[in-house]
Enzyme design. Structure first.
Site, PDB file in Angstrom:
ATOM      1  N   PHE A   1     -10.676  -4.612  10.643  1.00 50.64           N
ATOM      2  CA  PHE A   1     -11.970  -4.508   9.954  1.00 50.64           C
ATOM      3  C   PHE A   1     -11.895  -5.029   8.547  1.00 50.64           C
ATOM      4  O   PHE A   1     -11.203  -4.994   7.787  1.00 50.64           O
ATOM      5  CB  PHE A   1     -12.503  -3.066   9.952  1.00 50.64           C
ATOM      6  CG  PHE A   1     -11.497  -1.994   9.653  1.00 50.64           C
ATOM      7  CD1 PHE A   1     -11.119  -1.712   8.350  1.00 50.64           C
ATOM      8  CD2 PHE A   1     -10.889  -1.271  10.683  1.00 50.64           C
ATOM      9  CE1 PHE A   1     -10.189  -0.711   8.074  1.00 50.64           C
ATOM     10  CE2 PHE A   1      -9.953  -0.277  10.416  1.00 50.64           C
ATOM     11  CZ  PHE A   1      -9.590   0.002   9.102  1.00 50.64           C
TER      12      PHE A   1
ATOM     13  N   TYR B   1       0.768  -1.239   0.000  1.00 51.09           N
ATOM     14  CA  TYR B   1       0.000   0.000   0.000  1.00 51.09           C
ATOM     15  C   TYR B   1       0.806   1.301   0.000  1.00 51.09           C
ATOM     16  O   TYR B   1       0.234   2.370  -0.207  1.00 51.09           O
ATOM     17  CB  TYR B   1      -0.996  -0.010   1.174  1.00 51.09           C
ATOM     18  CG  TYR B   1      -1.994  -1.146   1.026  1.00 51.09           C
ATOM     19  CD1 TYR B   1      -3.031  -1.051   0.110  1.00 51.09           C
ATOM     20  CD2 TYR B   1      -1.867  -2.327   1.744  1.00 51.09           C
ATOM     21  CE1 TYR B   1      -3.930  -2.104  -0.069  1.00 51.09           C
ATOM     22  CE2 TYR B   1      -2.762  -3.379   1.571  1.00 51.09           C
ATOM     23  CZ  TYR B   1      -3.784  -3.257   0.662  1.00 51.09           C
ATOM     24  OH  TYR B   1      -4.670  -4.289   0.473  1.00 51.09           O
TER      25      TYR B   1
END
Ligand SMILES: CC(C)(COP(=O)(O)OP(=O)(O)OC[C@H]1O[C@@H](n2cnc3c(N)ncnc32)[C@H](O)[C@@H]1OP(=O)(O)O)[C@@H](O)C(=O)NCCC(=O)NCCS
Length: 405
Positions: free
Chosen positions: A405, A123
């Site tokens: 999450f 990322y």
């Protein structure tokens, strides 16, 4: 074959869009119950998929969160379900989906995106910077003495998951609102995610249990945990897996952890999503017995520097001009004056120069500018700028997100 990247139009499409990440978890199709739970917190238009002949070959979603930052909260995209089928990897699909997701966040004025990365190599190229660490512990219960004796205040009781929310949610919110990296939980989140105990997630271990420490008639702390009993030659070798323990005061923190450390039959107490500045480090008589180990936690991407930097507070008067480079979101590039009087573009000579990912690393206060400089992640263009920025950006406590999450 042509591939189109676009948001999902329905719940049914979301179920298709999570198939690629499901594939990496070893399943040929998404579990229906888990998909339904996800749909409760992840609206269809916020899920991007790469479509080939009506089939999703890649997926990427953004859960809308209110993220705590130093001194406030900010709307943030919790990036999740990133997956591209092994048959379609390395053709730029993640890049296209990330493009769509960040452009949409920018357009709607959602200035931050953040995520948990399964691989740290992915990322950074999209402007995400490592913003927090997370700690694991694995403690032998017989070495769990605290450094000083104390008499427990209050009484712990076990609460059925079905009635837990009203007791535990206010305690969570108290911690969340002052801890950078935590997000506000809705009732839907409590029911669909944190207090949910589907068989698939149990993987053969004990049920999710909830213990609430009450003091003077009020909930003061809670713990969510699983008991994993085991015996070898008649000797207990099982463990308590602490999922989450939160408290409204230092005394309640000590009390709920003493409860967790004192459950009979258990040989060990384990947790894997603790803040790096956890009070246990100073409560224990033998901190090294915690086997407290660190790994990278949240990765933060500032989607809109001006809005994101304006949403947090700064600890000192004055300002610093930061020259930001941002290849993936070029609207952020340039010099920004950042300080308690506001955040704006500036023509003044910059004191610091860094990539957007370094700004993401500093944003929640998880890394100081001095740390970034020692790792060659920021350049000091004016002597004293790093020291000044360190004072301004300090957050008082380590950023922490207790939940993947
Ligand atoms: C990670 C994943 C989503 C990437 O999807 P993809 O469509 O192959 O990625 P892209 O082709 O758009 O690649 C974009 C860039 O990331 C790089 N990249 C992709 N996957 C990578 C990986 N696993 N490790 C390191 N770099 C990776 C590519 O080389 C490319 O680099 P470039 O910008 O220098 O050209 C996909 O490989 C996947 O599903 N992996 C398994 C599940 C997973 O890890 N999901 C992430 C959960 S956080």
């Amino acid at each position: 074959m042509d591939i189109e990247v676009r948001p999902c139009a329905s719940a049914q499409e979301v179920k298709l869009a999570i198939a690629p990440i499901t594939n990496y978890f070893g399943r040929s199709a998404p579990n229906e119950e888990l998909a339904e739970r996800l749909l409760q917190v992840l609206p269809a238009p916020r899920v991007y998929a790469a479509w080939e002949s009506g089939r999703a070959v890649g997926g990427l979603g953004a859960i809308p969160f209110q993220l705590t930052v130093p001194g406030g909260r900010v709307p943030a995209a919790g990036v999740t379900i990133a997956g591209v089928l092994p048959t379609h990897r390395r053709r730029g699909l993640l890049r296209s989906m990330m493009r769509a997701l960040l452009d949409a966040g920018h357009a709607r004025g959602e200035p931050v995106a953040y995520l948990w990365a399964t691989e740290g190599t992915i990322y950074g190229r999209f402007g995400f910077g490592l913003a927090s660490f997370i700690a694991e512990m694995d403690l032998a219960r017989e070495r769990s003495a605290f450094h000083a004796p104390f008499s427990n205040v209050g009484q712990v009781r076990l609460v059925p998951l079905g009635t837990a929310e009203e007791l535990v949610a206010p305690i969570y919110e108290r911690v969340a609102v002052e801890t950078p990296g935590m997000f506000a939980r809705s009732s839907v989140w409590w029911q669909a995610r944190r207090l949910a105990d589907p068989e698939l997630l149990r993987r053969g271990v004990g049920d999710l249990q909830c213990a609430v420490l009450e003091h003077e008639g009020h909930p003061a702390a809670y713990a969510l945990y699983r008991i994993n009993p085991a015996f070898q030659q008649g000797i207990q070798t099982g463990s308590v897996a602490v999922i989450e323990a939160m408290a409204a005061s230092p005394e309640a923190t000590r009390g709920i952890w003493r409860y967790l450390l004192d459950i009979d039959w258990m040989a060990r107490v384990k947790a894997d999503l603790l803040p790096v500045d956890h009070p246990l480090l100073l409560l224990m008589a033998e901190p090294r017995r915690l086997d407290f180990t660190l790994k990278d936690g949240l990765w933060v991407r500032l989607v809109d520097v001006e809005i994101a930097m304006s949403a947090r507070s700064y600890q000192a008067q004055g300002s610093v001009v930061i020259d930001v480079t941002d290849e993936f979101c070029p609207w952020n590039a340039g010099c920004w004056r950042v300080g308690s009087d506001g955040v704006e573009r500036s023509d003044d000579a910059p004191g610091l120069r860094c990539d957007i990912s370094a700004l993401g690393s500093a944003y929640l206060g998880g890394f100081t500018w001095s740390q970034l400089a020692r790792a060659l992640r920021v350049q000091e263009l004016r002597p004293g700028a790093i020291a000044q920025a360190d004072i301004m950006f300090q957050a008082g406590r380590a950023p922490w997100c207790p939940e993947i999450f």
